[in-house]
Design an enzyme around this catalytic site. Structure first.
Site: not given
Ligand SMILES: Cc1ncc(COP(=O)(O)O)c(C=O)c1O
Length: 393
Positions: A182, A210, A241
């Site tokens: 991310s 992502h 997302k």
């Molecule tokens: C790589 C990754 N995994 C998991 C998440 C968590 O997702 P969520 O925002 O739906 O809790 C995020 C985001 O914040 C992320 O960037």
């Protein structure tokens, strides 16, 4: 009057301010869109994960409103008691089809899906072999599981192999990577890690938060992008997302999903999504199948913007996705870059420790399908102006 037992937090806040890491929350005055209004200023928005612009897509809004009218605003219960509606089941069936797995289960967030899954399937006798830049939710899940955590250098499958070879034979072993990282926008070493998992009979897990809606046919993610269907035991995705709403899911075989329905603690102990959220996500899956041109536009916008930033001489790291970091190193400088961009009408957040390493502070940009060429050119011109002003290019 007793002394404030939380006074140490004031010291922590002061330290953040001294290090240039203290941030005020930016507040949107309008919808989450490619051009919007933030803190009273009209901006080109390069900060959101709304890759396809689905947060405001008419088909999603229509389905959300219809579900709200038909089923109300909330479910009033966790999934395992009275909080499972037909629409939740339908969404899970559709997600399993989309990811080409036997079954899927939805959690309240991607964070809950990762943390809840890792914590549920491992015990303190077990091992997690994890890329050093994996998401915080994976790390927290691993800590909760009390398994031993072995970290391999970023994307280095050979180093992971060396770690695996030195582990005792007893104990379950989970090999885990983000599909897209991310903060850097690069891809996990999926093919090599799948080989390693097969060599040593490891559980293979990919967090495609992502990548879902972005990579692979119709946005099926990195497993589809690399042609690895059937070789990844646990696929995590988020609905927060590219899908534009809220939630996370795990896709895999039926045993995994039924087990998580019994032992995934966020599934058991936290209320399920309002029906309007489930309806929104179903509509988003329809859009991914019916409007693949959105994904094409996302990628042409990505190429245009990434080339532009590189052409200006910024350090954009190793990104292969719509996430492009502008790495400046020093946190205070990254925050200054972000603040100046904002003053000039470009919203791109500064990111520092602990989200990234102390010497790798950056401004992170994310392009969307809904940016126009004019939006992106304006953002590039602004980066050029501010970058020169701050001596970064
Ligand atoms: C790589 C990754 N995994 C998991 C998440 C968590 O997702 P969520 O925002 O739906 O809790 C995020 C985001 O914040 C992320 O960037």
């Amino acid at each position: 009057m007793r002394n404030d037992p939380l006074s140490f937090l004031g010291d922590e806040i002061t330290a953040l301010k001294t290090q240039g890491l203290y941030r005020h929350l930016r507040v949107l005055n309008d919808e989450q869109a490619a051009r919007t209004r933030v803190d009273g200023r009209d901006v080109v928005n390069l900060s959101s994960n709304n890759y396809l612009g689905l947060t405001t897509h008419p088909r999603l809004k229509e389905k959300a409103l219809a579900a709200l009218e038909q089923f109300g605003v909330g479910t009033g219960s966790v999934r395992t008691i009275a909080g499972t509606m037909e629409i939740h089941m339908e969404l899970e069936r559709r997600l399993a089809d989309f990811k080409k797995t036997e079954a899927a289960v939805v959690f309240q967030s991607g964070f809950a899906a990762n943390a809840g899954t890792v914590a549920a399937i491992l015990t303190k006798e077990d091992y997690v072999i994890s890329d050093e830049l994996n998401h915080a939710s994976i790390i927290d899940g691993a800590r909760l599981s009390r398994a031993s955590i072995k970290v391999f250098p970023h994307r280095d499958a050979d180093a992971a192999r060396t770690i695996v070879r030195e582990l005792p034979t007893a104990g379950r072993k989970l090999l885990i990577t983000d599909g897209v990282f991310s903060m850097d926008g690069d891809l996990g070493a999926l093919p090599a890690l799948c080989d390693l998992a097969e060599e040593h009979n490891l559980i293979m897990m990919v967090d495609d938060a992502h990548a879902s809606g972005v990579f692979g046919k119709n946005g099926r993610g990195t497993i589809d992008h690399f042609g690895l269907h059937g070789r990844v035991d646990i696929q995590v995705g988020t609905l927060s997302k590219a899908i534009g709403a809220l939630g996370g899911y795990v896709a895999g075989n039926r045993n995994l999903i039924e087990f998580l329905q019994h032992r995934g603690r966020p599934f058991l102990f936290s209320t399920s999504h309002p029906p309007s959220v489930a309806a929104t996500c179903l509509a988003a899956l329809d859009v991914l199948l019916d409007e693949p041109q959105l994904i094409d536009t996302l990628w042409s916008n990505t190429a245009f913007f990434k080339d532009g930033l590189r052409g200006l001489g910024f350090n954009t790291g190793t990104s292969e996705s719509p996430i492009t970091p502008v790495i400046v190193g020093d946190a205070a400088k990254a925050m200054r870059l972000s603040d100046r961009l904002f003053e000039e009408g470009v919203f791109a957040q500064g990111i520092g420790f602990p989200t990234v390493a102390r010497d790798k502070a950056r401004v992170r940009t994310i392009v969307a399908a809904t940016h126009t060429q004019a939006d992106l050119q304006f953002a590039l011109d602004t980066f050029a102006k501010v970058g020169r002003e701050l001596g970064l290019i």
